[in-house]
Design a protein around this motif. Structure first.
Motif, PDB file in Angstrom:
ATOM      1  N   GLY B  48       0.849  -1.181   0.000  1.00 14.69           N
ATOM      2  CA  GLY B  48       0.000   0.000   0.000  1.00 14.69           C
ATOM      3  C   GLY B  48       0.880   1.224   0.000  1.00 14.69           C
ATOM      4  O   GLY B  48       2.022   1.171   0.477  1.00 14.69           O
ATOM      5  N   ILE B  49       0.385   2.321  -0.562  1.00 15.25           N
ATOM      6  CA  ILE B  49       1.102   3.594  -0.502  1.00 15.25           C
ATOM      7  C   ILE B  49       0.501   4.395   0.635  1.00 15.25           C
ATOM      8  O   ILE B  49      -0.725   4.505   0.753  1.00 15.25           O
ATOM      9  CB  ILE B  49       0.976   4.376  -1.825  1.00 15.25           C
ATOM     10  CG1 ILE B  49       1.534   3.521  -2.979  1.00 15.25           C
ATOM     11  CG2 ILE B  49       1.706   5.712  -1.736  1.00 15.25           C
ATOM     12  CD1 ILE B  49       1.371   4.174  -4.349  1.00 15.25           C
ATOM     13  N   LEU B  50       1.361   4.932   1.513  1.00 16.41           N
ATOM     14  CA  LEU B  50       0.895   5.689   2.669  1.00 16.41           C
ATOM     15  C   LEU B  50      -0.078   6.779   2.207  1.00 16.41           C
ATOM     16  O   LEU B  50       0.252   7.576   1.310  1.00 16.41           O
ATOM     17  CB  LEU B  50       2.111   6.299   3.370  1.00 16.41           C
ATOM     18  CG  LEU B  50       1.971   6.668   4.839  1.00 16.41           C
ATOM     19  CD1 LEU B  50       1.409   5.547   5.683  1.00 16.41           C
ATOM     20  CD2 LEU B  50       3.334   7.092   5.369  1.00 16.41           C
ATOM     21  N   ASP B  51      -1.278   6.768   2.795  1.00 14.68           N
ATOM     22  CA  ASP B  51      -2.366   7.675   2.421  1.00 14.68           C
ATOM     23  C   ASP B  51      -2.794   7.514   0.965  1.00 14.68           C
ATOM     24  O   ASP B  51      -3.450   8.405   0.406  1.00 14.68           O
ATOM     25  CB  ASP B  51      -2.013   9.144   2.731  1.00 14.68           C
ATOM     26  CG  ASP B  51      -1.902   9.383   4.229  1.00 14.68           C
ATOM     27  OD1 ASP B  51      -2.791   8.911   4.963  1.00 14.68           O
ATOM     28  OD2 ASP B  51      -0.923  10.017   4.674  1.00 14.68           O
ATOM     29  N   GLU B  74      -4.508  -0.441  -6.669  1.00 11.05           N
ATOM     30  CA  GLU B  74      -5.929  -0.270  -6.968  1.00 11.05           C
ATOM     31  C   GLU B  74      -6.191   1.161  -7.428  1.00 11.05           C
ATOM     32  O   GLU B  74      -5.417   2.076  -7.150  1.00 11.05           O
ATOM     33  CB  GLU B  74      -6.761  -0.582  -5.712  1.00 11.05           C
ATOM     34  CG  GLU B  74      -6.659  -2.064  -5.331  1.00 11.05           C
ATOM     35  CD  GLU B  74      -7.235  -2.349  -3.951  1.00 11.05           C
ATOM     36  OE1 GLU B  74      -7.836  -1.441  -3.342  1.00 11.05           O
ATOM     37  OE2 GLU B  74      -7.054  -3.482  -3.480  1.00 11.05           O
ATOM     38  N   ALA B  75      -7.325   1.353  -8.099  1.00 15.41           N
ATOM     39  CA  ALA B  75      -7.636   2.679  -8.643  1.00 15.41           C
ATOM     40  C   ALA B  75      -8.129   3.640  -7.556  1.00 15.41           C
ATOM     41  O   ALA B  75      -7.982   4.849  -7.670  1.00 15.41           O
ATOM     42  CB  ALA B  75      -8.686   2.548  -9.745  1.00 15.41           C
ATOM     43  N   THR B  76      -8.709   3.084  -6.493  1.00 16.63           N
ATOM     44  CA  THR B  76      -9.278   3.968  -5.468  1.00 16.63           C
ATOM     45  C   THR B  76      -8.467   3.903  -4.182  1.00 16.63           C
ATOM     46  O   THR B  76      -7.824   2.892  -3.867  1.00 16.63           O
ATOM     47  CB  THR B  76     -10.731   3.558  -5.149  1.00 16.63           C
ATOM     48  OG1 THR B  76     -10.730   2.183  -4.761  1.00 16.63           O
ATOM     49  CG2 THR B  76     -11.635   3.739  -6.356  1.00 16.63           C
ATOM     50  N   VAL B  77      -8.523   5.022  -3.440  1.00 17.58           N
ATOM     51  CA  VAL B  77      -7.820   5.141  -2.170  1.00 17.58           C
ATOM     52  C   VAL B  77      -8.839   4.869  -1.058  1.00 17.58           C
ATOM     53  O   VAL B  77      -9.951   5.390  -1.108  1.00 17.58           O
ATOM     54  CB  VAL B  77      -7.237   6.569  -2.043  1.00 17.58           C
ATOM     55  CG1 VAL B  77      -6.603   6.773  -0.675  1.00 17.58           C
ATOM     56  CG2 VAL B  77      -6.230   6.819  -3.157  1.00 17.58           C
ATOM     57  N   PRO B  78      -8.488   4.034  -0.056  1.00 17.17           N
ATOM     58  CA  PRO B  78      -9.457   3.792   1.032  1.00 17.17           C
ATOM     59  C   PRO B  78      -9.825   5.092   1.746  1.00 17.17           C
ATOM     60  O   PRO B  78      -8.995   5.998   1.883  1.00 17.17           O
ATOM     61  CB  PRO B  78      -8.716   2.852   1.990  1.00 17.17           C
ATOM     62  CG  PRO B  78      -7.370   2.587   1.422  1.00 17.17           C
ATOM     63  CD  PRO B  78      -7.219   3.320   0.145  1.00 17.17           C
ATOM     64  N   SER B  79     -11.090   5.184   2.183  1.00 17.97           N
ATOM     65  CA  SER B  79     -11.508   6.363   2.951  1.00 17.97           C
ATOM     66  C   SER B  79     -10.853   6.309   4.331  1.00 17.97           C
ATOM     67  O   SER B  79     -10.625   5.229   4.858  1.00 17.97           O
ATOM     68  CB  SER B  79     -13.026   6.359   3.175  1.00 17.97           C
ATOM     69  OG  SER B  79     -13.687   6.131   1.966  1.00 17.97           O
ATOM     70  N   PRO B  80     -10.576   7.492   4.908  1.00 17.35           N
ATOM     71  CA  PRO B  80     -10.076   7.464   6.288  1.00 17.35           C
ATOM     72  C   PRO B  80     -11.181   6.949   7.218  1.00 17.35           C
ATOM     73  O   PRO B  80     -12.360   7.126   6.938  1.00 17.35           O
ATOM     74  CB  PRO B  80      -9.747   8.924   6.589  1.00 17.35           C
ATOM     75  CG  PRO B  80     -10.150   9.733   5.429  1.00 17.35           C
ATOM     76  CD  PRO B  80     -10.749   8.853   4.399  1.00 17.35           C
ATOM     77  N   PRO B  81     -10.802   6.283   8.326  1.00 15.06           N
ATOM     78  CA  PRO B  81     -11.815   5.843   9.289  1.00 15.06           C
ATOM     79  C   PRO B  81     -12.681   7.040   9.727  1.00 15.06           C
ATOM     80  O   PRO B  81     -12.173   8.159   9.839  1.00 15.06           O
ATOM     81  CB  PRO B  81     -10.989   5.320  10.464  1.00 15.06           C
ATOM     82  CG  PRO B  81      -9.669   4.960   9.872  1.00 15.06           C
ATOM     83  CD  PRO B  81      -9.440   5.924   8.756  1.00 15.06           C
ATOM     84  N   GLY B 108      -9.494   8.464  12.277  1.00 15.05           N
ATOM     85  CA  GLY B 108      -9.125   9.496  11.314  1.00 15.05           C
ATOM     86  C   GLY B 108      -8.136  10.481  11.900  1.00 15.05           C
ATOM     87  O   GLY B 108      -7.180  10.884  11.243  1.00 15.05           O
ATOM     88  N   GLN B 109      -8.368  10.912  13.131  1.00 11.51           N
ATOM     89  CA  GLN B 109      -7.417  11.800  13.789  1.00 11.51           C
ATOM     90  C   GLN B 109      -7.376  11.528  15.281  1.00 11.51           C
ATOM     91  O   GLN B 109      -8.347  11.085  15.890  1.00 11.51           O
ATOM     92  CB  GLN B 109      -7.742  13.279  13.529  1.00 11.51           C
ATOM     93  CG  GLN B 109      -9.050  13.755  14.115  1.00 11.51           C
ATOM     94  CD  GLN B 109      -9.277  15.255  13.888  1.00 11.51           C
ATOM     95  OE1 GLN B 109      -8.329  16.054  13.856  1.00 11.51           O
ATOM     96  NE2 GLN B 109     -10.534  15.643  13.736  1.00 11.51           N
ATOM     97  N   THR B 147      -3.996   2.113   4.800  1.00  9.97           N
ATOM     98  CA  THR B 147      -2.942   3.028   4.355  1.00  9.97           C
ATOM     99  C   THR B 147      -3.126   4.434   4.933  1.00  9.97           C
ATOM    100  O   THR B 147      -2.242   5.271   4.793  1.00  9.97           O
ATOM    101  CB  THR B 147      -2.928   3.161   2.811  1.00  9.97           C
ATOM    102  OG1 THR B 147      -4.110   3.841   2.396  1.00  9.97           O
ATOM    103  CG2 THR B 147      -2.853   1.804   2.120  1.00  9.97           C
ATOM    104  N   ARG B 148      -4.287   4.695   5.552  1.00  8.41           N
ATOM    105  CA  ARG B 148      -4.607   6.062   5.973  1.00  8.41           C
ATOM    106  C   ARG B 148      -4.062   6.345   7.363  1.00  8.41           C
ATOM    107  O   ARG B 148      -4.596   5.889   8.369  1.00  8.41           O
ATOM    108  CB  ARG B 148      -6.121   6.275   5.948  1.00  8.41           C
ATOM    109  CG  ARG B 148      -6.757   6.007   4.590  1.00  8.41           C
ATOM    110  CD  ARG B 148      -6.242   6.939   3.502  1.00  8.41           C
ATOM    111  NE  ARG B 148      -6.443   8.304   3.823  1.00  8.41           N
ATOM    112  CZ  ARG B 148      -7.151   9.155   3.074  1.00  8.41           C
ATOM    113  NH1 ARG B 148      -7.716   8.741   1.945  1.00  8.41           N
ATOM    114  NH2 ARG B 148      -7.283  10.396   3.426  1.00  8.41           N
TER     115      ARG B 148
END
Lengths: 252, 252
Positions: B48-51, B74-81, B108-109, B147-148
């Motif tokens: 995975g690529i970070l973020d 993959e074409a899409t980036v996972p959403s942040p929690p 997420g934060q 990755t997020r």
């Protein structure tokens, strides 16, 4: 510490049954009362007898670091938690941290087992001696204000445990196998179950092998999912016990 | 490790957009691939690529401990929690253990704050430097296959944080204050809420003081109960994040 736990022997038998009894504390518990809770004569603190009732202790005197309490105990003893844990033994450092957390979250018994992906030498550690885990369990109980100490049993042979001993250790109730890949969530299975007791099985890092999973299923374990994120054993243990307790509380 | 995380700079920009890109790994990640996963040319591993997006890396060659991968993302980036955490800073030893667990559970934060019952010197620790917590967060993400990376902010003034910065950090969503004494359970509030994001506030050992609780309530926090057992901060943190995520998953 939210409750000071007393050994039954520290409370005289006659006194434990009567409305009031005297207890003298020195050592770490007295230190905690004096340094952290900063008690003085007349202060009230929560107390409990190990595997017995909770109560209130009133400080009578403080002499040379010894705290004398007058304790009044409740008439009823809290029920043991209705969740049991079958855990593939994690490495000693992790297990050491888990004892108090498991006791704080509340389990009736902790069944530790070998598995293919458990290293054999994990069983040689002092972390599995009552001298080590006893005080850690008590720390957890004192944190959570419980008096019921989890029963602990340690099994070096997985197959013998499941085939020969499990029905004695856990004769009836919901047997639940936490698996990352299962589609139905653990909480949903618990909510739908009418069973009074739950045995939650958590595998080693890397998971149970196929033989182990098949044996658990053959002995009545249902698979429950843990969501899309894979967790380390210690995190999974705390997370799943919290979810199972929460699912039960919200049912009743 | 269930996913090997790559810095964006390790993947050339052109390559990340194209169906395949080459990545060369040495150091701890290469060691993990070689010693734990025991890869050989042709082995596939999750990357995975970070973020950024997840993908599959195929081992091309292994030369002098350097592993060359051909990666397809993959074409899409996972959403942040969709869960954020407002945490009164625990003592450094506990915080150190929490970073990876929080990242693995998914937030997420992470908003760390002072409170009356937080010791001031907790803020001086290296555990709060990105050099320390960055790798720990990445450990947690690699464990959970995410990755997020959680956003981290550290606030030494509770009142200033709540009055001046909170609406920017968490503009809209359910603000939830975990309190041992609250009657309505955290999970019930989450299930009834239609909000897309949740901010979960967890106090220090000993709890928020009255001023702090009142300020949180005045800024929209609802109280949610944690059951009858009082937990230590680290156990409570893992337990509550698990319960909140579980309550959300079971709604949708």
């Amino acid at each position: 510490v939210n409750l000071i736990l007393l050994e039954p022997a520290e409370v005289s038998e006659r006194a434990a049954e009567s409305p009031g009894s005297r207890v003298s504390l020195s050592g770490p518990r007295a230190n905690h009362l004096l340094k952290v809770l900063k008690v003085a004569p007349g202060s009230e603190v929560r107390v409990g007898i190990l595997d017995g009732p909770c109560g209130i202790g009133t400080v009578q005197s403080i002499v040379d670091g010894t705290v004398a309490l007058h304790c009044a105990f409740e008439a009823t003893v809290p029920s043991p938690p209705r969740v049991d844990l079958l855990l593939a033994l994690p490495r000693p450092k992790v297990m050491r941290r888990l004892w108090a957390q498991i006791a704080a979250l509340g389990v009736g018994q902790i069944i530790l087992t070998n598995a293919e992906r458990v290293e054999r030498n994990y069983f040689d550690t002092h972390v599995l001696t009552p001298e080590c885990y006893g005080p850690l369990l008590i720390d957890g109980l004192q944190q959570a204000r419980d008096t019921r100490r989890p029963q602990v049993s340690i099994h070096k042979q997985f197959k013998v445990l499941i085939e020969d001993h499990l029905d004695t250790l856990f004769p009836s109730g919901l047997r639940l196998l936490a698996e990352p890949a299962a589609t139905k969530p653990v909480a949903a299975i618990v909510r739908e179950s009418g069973d009074d007791r739950i045995l939650l099985a958590i595998g080693p890092e890397g998971g149970w092998n196929r033989f182990e999973t098949a044996l658990l299923r053959a002995h009545g374990f249902q698979s429950g999912g843990m969501g899309p994120r894979t967790l380390r054993t210690d995190t999974a243990c705390v997370a799943l016990l919290a979810i199972v307790h929460d699912a039960r509380i919200n049912v009743r």
